[in-house]
Design an enzyme around this catalytic site. Structure first.
Site, PDB file in Angstrom:
ATOM      1  CB  CYS A 182      -5.194   2.495   2.256  1.00  0.00           C
ATOM      2  SG  CYS A 182      -6.113   2.151   3.766  1.00  0.00           S
ATOM      3  CG  ASP A 228      -6.638   2.819   7.221  1.00  0.00           C
ATOM      4  OD1 ASP A 228      -7.620   2.514   6.513  1.00  0.00           O
ATOM      5  OD2 ASP A 228      -5.896   1.951   7.753  1.00  0.00           O
ATOM      6  CD  GLN A 244      -2.859   1.222   0.267  1.00  0.00           C
ATOM      7  OE1 GLN A 244      -3.598   0.266   0.097  1.00  0.00           O
ATOM      8  NE2 GLN A 244      -2.935   2.310  -0.491  1.00  0.00           N
TER       9      GLN A 244
HETATM   10  N1   CP Z   1      -6.188  -1.024   0.610  1.00  0.00           N
HETATM   11  C1   CP Z   1      -6.313  -2.366   0.624  1.00  0.00           C
HETATM   12  O1   CP Z   1      -5.404  -3.123   0.971  1.00  0.00           O
HETATM   13  O2   CP Z   1      -7.527  -2.797   0.189  1.00  0.00           O
HETATM   14  P1   CP Z   1      -8.099  -4.295   0.296  1.00  0.00           P
HETATM   15  O3   CP Z   1      -8.348  -4.569   1.750  1.00  0.00           O
HETATM   16  O4   CP Z   1      -9.365  -4.232  -0.514  1.00  0.00           O
HETATM   17  O5   CP Z   1      -7.094  -5.229  -0.282  1.00  0.00           O
HETATM   18  N1  NVA Z   2      -6.031  -0.605   8.485  1.00  0.00           N
HETATM   19  C1  NVA Z   2      -6.937  -1.326   7.614  1.00  0.00           C
HETATM   20  C2  NVA Z   2      -6.420  -1.331   6.218  1.00  0.00           C
HETATM   21  C3  NVA Z   2      -7.273  -2.056   5.214  1.00  0.00           C
HETATM   22  C4  NVA Z   2      -6.674  -2.063   3.849  1.00  0.00           C
HETATM   23  C5  NVA Z   2      -7.119  -2.738   8.133  1.00  0.00           C
HETATM   24  O1  NVA Z   2      -6.131  -3.358   8.581  1.00  0.00           O
HETATM   25  O2  NVA Z   2      -8.238  -3.233   8.109  1.00  0.00           O
END
Ligand code: CP
Ligand code: NVA
Length: 321
Positions: free
Chosen positions: A280, A240, A148
């Site tokens: 993200c 996020d 990411q």
């Molecule tokens: N940003 C990200 O990793 O998205 P996903 O959880 O959809 O893979």
């Molecule tokens: N911080 C989030 C990112 C998802 C892509 C998680 O770990 O769920």
């Protein structure tokens, strides 16, 4: 760097066969070279040129958690590079019934050329990487999300044209995404100010390492509990989700703890007028970000999501070709 004559493309030779668990294990030069390769691969892809750097290679994709971007961008990227992607959900593997991850790593090493894994525990991914004789790429753990972060800095570079000297404000939870982002920024000379509520700060050991790395690249990483201080004069604002996968039982407490940390019209007034907004994804509109911001003119979240594909192709091509 090795020159591939047919497309005039250079992969990052020094990372061949290396695991990618965190950008802390890479040099700043390697991160910069991967970024350059991602840019070049993206240009080629836009011209329908897909160099077959993974021809004949099979990459396993293990998931313990949900995914849209990671799963699909890895599958598409591997296919575009001429390789074969094999999706495996952990519950269908014998690890779901207690087989040690180290045995799984040894077995898969006999069949395939690389493994990408999305797991709850970073320690488990370290055990997999230790046992496997093939490279392991981290597709998100409780501690890091390095793929990411490469897509994030690729996106910022595309829009701003440069990276060193920019100020990035990360406002929200001191989580996996934040950890990898600050490390990537530290490698690239981007100043970071992270604002989290008390009790949700980023890991202090990671912060210390990122601060040392940033200093060696002429930038700084500051941690605060004040979102206005963080966003003041920022070129880039990043957030996020407040509740990551696996923390669902904490949702109500987190909604309360983070309510002053939403990216909204009042907060962004403190940033530069040409600030970029990154996330993200997946996002929760009207929680960590106002709808008018994520769907507004400063948002580059969908370019950022697309760049997962190009960034990961650079990683795969360099580690596995
Ligand atoms: N940003 C990200 O990793 O998205 P996903 O959880 O959809 O893979
Ligand atoms: N911080 C989030 C990112 C998802 C892509 C998680 O770990 O769920």
């Amino acid at each position: 760097m090795k020159l591939l004559e047919f497309v005039n493309l250079e992969v990052v030779e020094s990372v061949k066969n290396k695991d990618l668990l965190t950008w802390l294990d890479y040099t700043s030069m390697e991160v910069k070279q991967l970024l350059e390769l991602a840019t070049n691969l993206k240009k080629l892809a836009k011209n329908n040129v897909h160099p077959p750097l993974l021809a004949g290679k099979t990459v396993g994709l293990i998931f313990e958690k949900h995914s849209t971007r990671t799963r699909i961008s890895f599958e598409v990227g591997i296919n575009q590079l001429g390789g074969h992607a094999m999706y495996m959900h952990a519950r269908d593997l014998q690890i779901g019934r207690g087989e040690p991850i180290s045995d799984t790593g040894k077995v898969l090493s006999g069949y395939m050329d690389g493994i990408m894994i999305r797991a709850h525990s970073h320690k488990m991914v370290e055990e997999l990487a230790e046992a496997a004789s093939i490279p392991v790429i981290n597709g998100l753990t409780d501690l890091f999300h390095p793929c990411q972060a490469l897509a994030d800095v690729l996106t910022i570079h595309e829009v701003k044209g440069y990276l060193a000297g920019l100020k990035l404000a990360y406002v929200g939870d001191g989580n996996n995404v934040a950890h990898s982002l600050v490390i990537a920024c530290a490698h690239l000379g981007i100043d970071v100010s992270i604002a989290t509520p008390k009790g949700f700060e980023i890991d202090s050991t990671i912060l210390n390492k990122a601060q040392k790395l940033a200093a060696s690249n002429g930038s700084s990483i500051l941690a605060t509990n004040n979102p206005i201080e963080s966003v003041s004069g920022a070129d880039v604002i990043y957030t996020d989700v407040w509740t990551s996968m696996g923390q669902e039982e904490e949702t109500a407490a987190r909604l309360d703890a983070f309510k002053e940390y939403q990216i909204n019209e009042d907060l962004v007034k403190h940033a530069k007028t040409d600030y970029l907004f990154l996330h993200c994804l997946p996002a929760h509109r009207e929680e960590e970000v106002a709808t008018s911001i994520i769907d507004g003119p400063h948002s580059v979240v969908f370019e950022q999501a697309e760049n997962r594909l190009h960034a990961q192709k650079a990683i795969l091509a360099s580690i596995l070709s």
